[in-house]
Design an enzyme around this catalytic site. Structure first.
Site, PDB file in Angstrom:
ATOM      1  N   TRP A 144       0.829  -1.213   0.000  1.00 23.60           N
ATOM      2  CA  TRP A 144       0.000   0.000   0.000  1.00 23.60           C
ATOM      3  C   TRP A 144       0.862   1.260   0.000  1.00 23.60           C
ATOM      4  CZ3 TRP A 144      -1.116   4.185   3.354  1.00 23.60           C
ATOM      5  CH2 TRP A 144      -0.383   4.201   4.544  1.00 23.60           C
ATOM      6  N   SER A 171     -11.291  14.339  -3.107  1.00 24.28           N
ATOM      7  CA  SER A 171     -12.457  14.181  -2.242  1.00 24.28           C
ATOM      8  C   SER A 171     -12.130  14.596  -0.806  1.00 24.28           C
ATOM      9  CB  SER A 171     -12.928  12.733  -2.284  1.00 24.28           C
ATOM     10  OG  SER A 171     -13.820  12.482  -1.234  1.00 24.28           O
ATOM     11  N   HIS A 304      10.847   7.534  10.814  1.00 22.76           N
ATOM     12  CA  HIS A 304      10.916   6.341  11.672  1.00 22.76           C
ATOM     13  C   HIS A 304      10.404   5.100  10.930  1.00 22.76           C
ATOM     14  CE1 HIS A 304       6.754   7.529  13.550  1.00 22.76           C
ATOM     15  NE2 HIS A 304       6.599   6.965  12.394  1.00 22.76           N
ATOM     16  N   LYS A 333      -3.975  12.183  26.627  1.00 21.75           N
ATOM     17  CA  LYS A 333      -5.325  11.811  26.212  1.00 21.75           C
ATOM     18  C   LYS A 333      -5.802  10.550  26.939  1.00 21.75           C
ATOM     19  CE  LYS A 333      -6.763  12.604  22.096  1.00 21.75           C
ATOM     20  NZ  LYS A 333      -7.406  13.896  21.892  1.00 21.75           N
ATOM     21  N   ARG A 452       6.837  -9.890   6.516  1.00 20.07           N
ATOM     22  CA  ARG A 452       5.500  -9.580   6.000  1.00 20.07           C
ATOM     23  C   ARG A 452       5.528  -9.642   4.473  1.00 20.07           C
ATOM     24  NH1 ARG A 452       5.189  -2.983   6.800  1.00 20.07           N
ATOM     25  NH2 ARG A 452       3.139  -3.296   5.875  1.00 20.07           N
TER      26      ARG A 452
END
Ligand code: CU
Ligand code: CA
Length: 528
Positions: A144, A171, A304, A333, A452
């Site tokens: 990707w 968009s 990174h 948070k 992967r």
């Protein structure tokens, strides 16, 4: 004031309105557009999910081949692209459309027709990404991230993909302009920026991120396009270019993109947790500043993802320290969410379960992110399943769980009907358990060195891969239950309470997640 509020839901009373399919094609109503975004997102979630199941089935056992390796590589590529650009981002734009006008007391989005265009650009882009599987040469198995120089040799599906990315970018930029303009200019009288619900704040910040980085991605894929067809050599060392340049440009987009996905999820969670803790959100102001600092820092850490390209040690050190720094506002948070829950009067309906699931799993994905930010560790784990496990904890348990929580939370408000709470809880527990079955074991696979994006693997990885594949099928099947719950709610759910979550579904600024307005209302102005 009431004149502004009364315009909600009144659109149908004006003038002529097309019916049937034309209603959806021509609609400028923020609720219709929000609904379309959410259904589009769910459709893409199914398409990307089927691709994930192809991947996990191929990896069920070592030594077996179900699809050919090129097809497998295309599956990992388009699974990622479709989930990021087709499923997760549109889901939160759907939430934005539904909620922002209502939360700030505006009649609609600032540019309703551009809003329509933003949505209707998505289906053609999605069709391009799907059609890319079927053109001569098959899908481009480039990942990707679409790294050069592989993309320069990829089949013609790469061109479809590049065009799709351009359309998706347009968009997103139009959607962002709409959101910023709406929130800056159309707030109810007396509603200052530090009074808007936190979901609106997270979208203001996300929209700025989108406007800043979508053109960068467009630039990267355009340079790829001209390298492919117009004789340039931006990423070709033989022509004086540099393939690592692509990675720098891509990740300058790609890291903020992580927060484009995560920050609206933070906003949804910040609305759900106070409602089911029956306490105001702890630290509203610090939440706003923490979110803004995460956004600023997200521009400073891109490399990174590239520790292993051969960068100087000084650069590695800088990117490592900058990345670790992001843990500070993120910690603020998480602390605020926990402090909101602390000594609250808690109940555990489905939205709260998904919010708590988010809190546990997203925090864990954050910690593995910290692990990967450490250069010597990343050099070992780069391109292994540890990375895959890490970002699925952030993306699935982060973005997807919060989207599920948000849908259950606002479904009564959106449809006027209540979902089946028992089935909702089943959906949560099945998703939570099978998510962990799928991805927790991938940490061990990565630590053991399984790479992967490879369609086969050696024998020592067999057990964990079986577990992971079974988990993936369980997770996938659990989503059929979700579809059933939503459809049956819309069709035949029990009528919802006027204020289903004790007021949290009415105008949020009069309720929990933000401080009271300057001119406090005695009772919340009731919509509809
Ligand atoms: Cu990053
Ligand atoms: Ca295989």
């Amino acid at each position: 004031m009431s004149a502004v509020l009364d315009t909600h839901g009144q659109h149908d009373e004006h003038a002529h309105h097309p019916s049937g399919i034309m209603r959806w094609v021509t609609t400028t109503n923020h609720k219709d557009i929000g609904t379309m975004y959410l259904w589009f997102s769910f459709t893409m979630f199914i398409v990307g999910g089927i691709m994930a199941l192809v991947i996990r089935t191929e990896l069920f056992a070592p030594g077996m081949q179900i699809v050919d390796p090129d097809r497998f590589n295309a599956m990992t590529t388009y699974h990622g692209l479709i989930m990021v650009f087709g499923a997760i981002m549109p889901a939160f734009v759907g939430f934005a459309n539904w909620l922002i006008p209502m939360q700030i007391g505006a009649p609609d989005m600032a540019f309703p027709r551009m809003n329509n265009l933003s949505f209707w650009l998505l289906p053609p882009a999605a069709l391009l990404l799907i059609a890319a599987q079927f053109v001569p040469g098959g899908g481009a198995g480039v990942g990707w991230t679409m790294y050069a120089p592989l993309t320069v040799q990829a089949p013609m599906s790469m061109d479809l993909t590049i065009f799709a990315v351009h359309i998706l970018g347009m968009s997103s930029i139009m959607g962002s302009i709409n959101i910023i303009t709406t929130i800056f200019n159309m707030r109810a009288p007396g509603m200052g920026m530090m009074r808007i619900p936190l979901f609106c704040w997270t979208w203001v910040i996300t929209a700025f991120l989108l406007i800043a980085v979508m053109p960068v991605l467009a630039g990267a894929v355009t340079m790829t396009l001209t390298d492919r067809h117009f004789g340039t050599a931006f990423f070709n060392a033989a022509g004086g270019g540099d393939p690592v340049l692509y990675q720098h440009i891509f990740w300058f987009f790609g890291h903020p993109e992580v927060y484009i996905i995560a920050i609206p999820a933070f906003g949804v969670i910040s609305q759900i947790i106070p409602a089911f803790s029956r306490k105001p959100l702890f630290g509203y102001t610090s939440m706003v500043y923490a979110t803004a600092s995460i956004a600023v820092l997200s521009f400073l850490v891109w490399a990174h993802h590239m520790y292993t390209v051969g960068m100087p040690v000084e650069a590695q050190l800088y990117f490592m320290y900058a990345t670790v720094l992001i843990a500070v506002p993120t910690g603020v948070k998480v602390f605020n969410w926990v402090a909101t829950i602390w000594r609250g009067s808690l109940t555990f309906e489905t939205p709260m379960l998904f919010a708590l699931g988010f809190l546990f799993l997203f925090t864990m994905g954050g910690f593995t992110g910290l692990v990967l930010s450490i250069v010597p560790i990343d050099v070992q784990l780069h391109d292994t399943y540890y990375v895959v496990a890490h970002f699925h904890y952030v993306m699935v348990a982060g973005a997807l769980f919060s989207a599920f929580g948000g849908i259950y939370f606002w479904l009564p408000k959106w449809t006027g009907r209540m979902y089946n709470e028992t089935l909702g809880k089943w959906h949560f527990w099945l998703s939570f358990i099978f998510f962990n079955v799928t991805f927790f074991v991938q940490h061990f696979l990565g630590l053991a060195g399984m790479p992967r994006r490879i369609p086969d693997y050696s024998l020592q990885f067999a057990e964990f891969n079986v577990i992971s594949s079974i988990g993936a099928w369980g997770f996938g099947l659990a989503q059929i239950l979700f579809l059933y719950i939503v459809v049956s709610t819309i069709r035949s759910g029990k009528p919802a309470e006027q204020r289903q979550w004790e007021g949290a579904d009415s105008l949020e600024w009069t309720h929990l997640p933000s401080p009271p307005p300057y001119h406090s209302f005695e009772t919340p102005p009731v919509l509809r």
